[in-house]
Design a protein around this motif. Structure first.
Motif, PDB file in Angstrom:
ATOM      1  N   ASN A  90       1.131  -1.475   0.423  1.00  0.00           N
ATOM      2  CA  ASN A  90      -0.070  -0.156   0.255  1.00  0.00           C
ATOM      3  C   ASN A  90       1.151   1.046   0.115  1.00  0.00           C
ATOM      4  OD1 ASN A  90      -2.094   2.040   0.180  1.00  0.00           O
ATOM      5  ND2 ASN A  90      -2.753   0.788   1.799  1.00  0.00           N
ATOM      6  N   ARG A  91       1.417   1.713  -1.486  1.00  0.00           N
ATOM      7  CA  ARG A  91       2.525   3.080  -1.175  1.00  0.00           C
ATOM      8  C   ARG A  91       2.058   4.228  -1.790  1.00  0.00           C
ATOM      9  NH1 ARG A  91       6.382  -1.574  -3.192  1.00  0.00           N
ATOM     10  NH2 ARG A  91       5.890  -3.364  -0.638  1.00  0.00           N
ATOM     11  N   GLN A  92       1.847   5.309  -1.710  1.00  0.00           N
ATOM     12  CA  GLN A  92       1.045   6.189  -1.890  1.00  0.00           C
ATOM     13  C   GLN A  92       2.856   7.105  -2.512  1.00  0.00           C
ATOM     14  OE1 GLN A  92      -0.050   5.358   0.844  1.00  0.00           O
ATOM     15  NE2 GLN A  92      -1.650   4.539  -0.416  1.00  0.00           N
ATOM     16  N   THR A  93       2.615   8.122  -3.683  1.00  0.00           N
ATOM     17  CA  THR A  93       3.465   9.445  -3.887  1.00  0.00           C
ATOM     18  C   THR A  93       2.729  10.825  -4.569  1.00  0.00           C
ATOM     19  OG1 THR A  93       5.548   7.321  -5.313  1.00  0.00           O
ATOM     20  CG2 THR A  93       5.085   9.824  -5.329  1.00  0.00           C
ATOM     21  N   HIS A  94       2.689  11.675  -3.205  1.00  0.00           N
ATOM     22  CA  HIS A  94       1.752  12.664  -3.450  1.00  0.00           C
ATOM     23  C   HIS A  94       2.782  14.209  -3.402  1.00  0.00           C
ATOM     24  CE1 HIS A  94      -1.619  11.146  -2.817  1.00  0.00           C
ATOM     25  NE2 HIS A  94      -1.041  10.556  -1.682  1.00  0.00           N
ATOM     26  N   LEU A  95       3.140  15.174  -4.507  1.00  0.00           N
ATOM     27  CA  LEU A  95       3.380  15.620  -4.614  1.00  0.00           C
ATOM     28  C   LEU A  95       3.255  16.754  -3.635  1.00  0.00           C
ATOM     29  CD1 LEU A  95       5.045  17.590  -6.188  1.00  0.00           C
ATOM     30  CD2 LEU A  95       3.806  18.662  -7.997  1.00  0.00           C
ATOM     31  N   ILE A  96       3.850  17.654  -2.685  1.00  0.00           N
ATOM     32  CA  ILE A  96       3.381  18.186  -2.347  1.00  0.00           C
ATOM     33  C   ILE A  96       4.504  19.508  -2.572  1.00  0.00           C
ATOM     34  CG2 ILE A  96       3.286  19.057   0.704  1.00  0.00           C
ATOM     35  CD1 ILE A  96       2.773  16.080   1.203  1.00  0.00           C
ATOM     36  N   ASN A  97       3.924  21.020  -2.607  1.00  0.00           N
ATOM     37  CA  ASN A  97       4.686  21.815  -3.106  1.00  0.00           C
ATOM     38  C   ASN A  97       5.893  21.611  -3.966  1.00  0.00           C
ATOM     39  OD1 ASN A  97       3.453  23.806  -0.999  1.00  0.00           O
ATOM     40  ND2 ASN A  97       5.242  22.566   0.289  1.00  0.00           N
TER      41      ASN A  97
END
Length: 204
Positions: free
Chosen positions: A106-113
């Motif tokens: 269960n893996r996530q990649t999120h752009l933050i700034n």
């Protein structure tokens, strides 16, 4: 002007407006779905569906697969991957995998700034470089000019090498590798080479 004529004109205007809006909607949002058979030893053991949707600078990708095989005992693997690109930059992605009903990834990649937050089960880290492609995108585009591609599963960039015209290989961190084969810019076949087995995903 007679009321009947006014009503007719109103209906024509309404029809023309709805027709015009439907054309704009069709141009703004384009969706495509392709299906692959999952094979082991030339036997179909599952199915995979890949979808891409383009909408006003946004690109949404999804891949859902289910496969059932037998080694010493029966194994059923269900995988779901999603990615969202905006103007060519990855905004978010996720990988979820269950084996015999139990969650294994269960893996996530999120752009933050300007950087990415990477979440993997109990671990959180950051990546400080832009992501303009990923493995999901290979199902839609031949990587002619790429030397690296982002893996949402391993959450790192992997080297991609062209092995022959329209054929590419990606070496995985665990020592295994995947081969991708393209025709007319479309991914026709992927072969997953594992130390214990070989799985083929072929366009249905």
């Amino acid at each position: 002007m007679k009321k009947s004529n006014i009503g007719y004109l109103k209906r024509r205007v309404l029809f023309s407006t709805l027709f015009f809006l439907s054309l704009i909607t069709g141009l703004a949002a384009q969706e495509k779905t392709v299906k692959y058979n999952i094979l082991q030893n030339d036997n179909i053991i599952g199915q995979m569906k890949f979808c891409q949707k383009k909408d006003s600078g946004n690109l949404y990708l999804s891949m859902v697969s289910s496969a059932k095989s037998r080694f010493v005992f029966s194994i059923e693997v269900n995988t779901e991957e999603r990615a969202h690109f905006r103007n060519g930059l990855l905004v978010s992605s996720s990988v979820q995998r269950r084996v015999n009903g139990k969650e294994k990834a269960n893996r996530q990649t999120h752009l933050i700034n300007t950087s990415y937050q990477l979440k993997s089960e109990r671990k959180t880290s950051r990546l400080n470089r832009p992501i303009n492609n990923n493995l999901l995108l290979l199902y839609a585009n031949e990587p002619s000019n790429l030397s690296q591609v982002y893996s949402d599963n391993y959450q790192q960039f992997l080297e991609i090498k062209q092995t022959s015209p329209h054929s590419y290989r990606i070496q995985l961190p665990d020592g295994n590798y995947n081969d991708y084969y393209f025709s007319d810019g479309i991914c026709k076949e992927i072969i997953l080479h594992h130390s214990f087995y070989t799985i083929t995903m072929r366009l249905a």
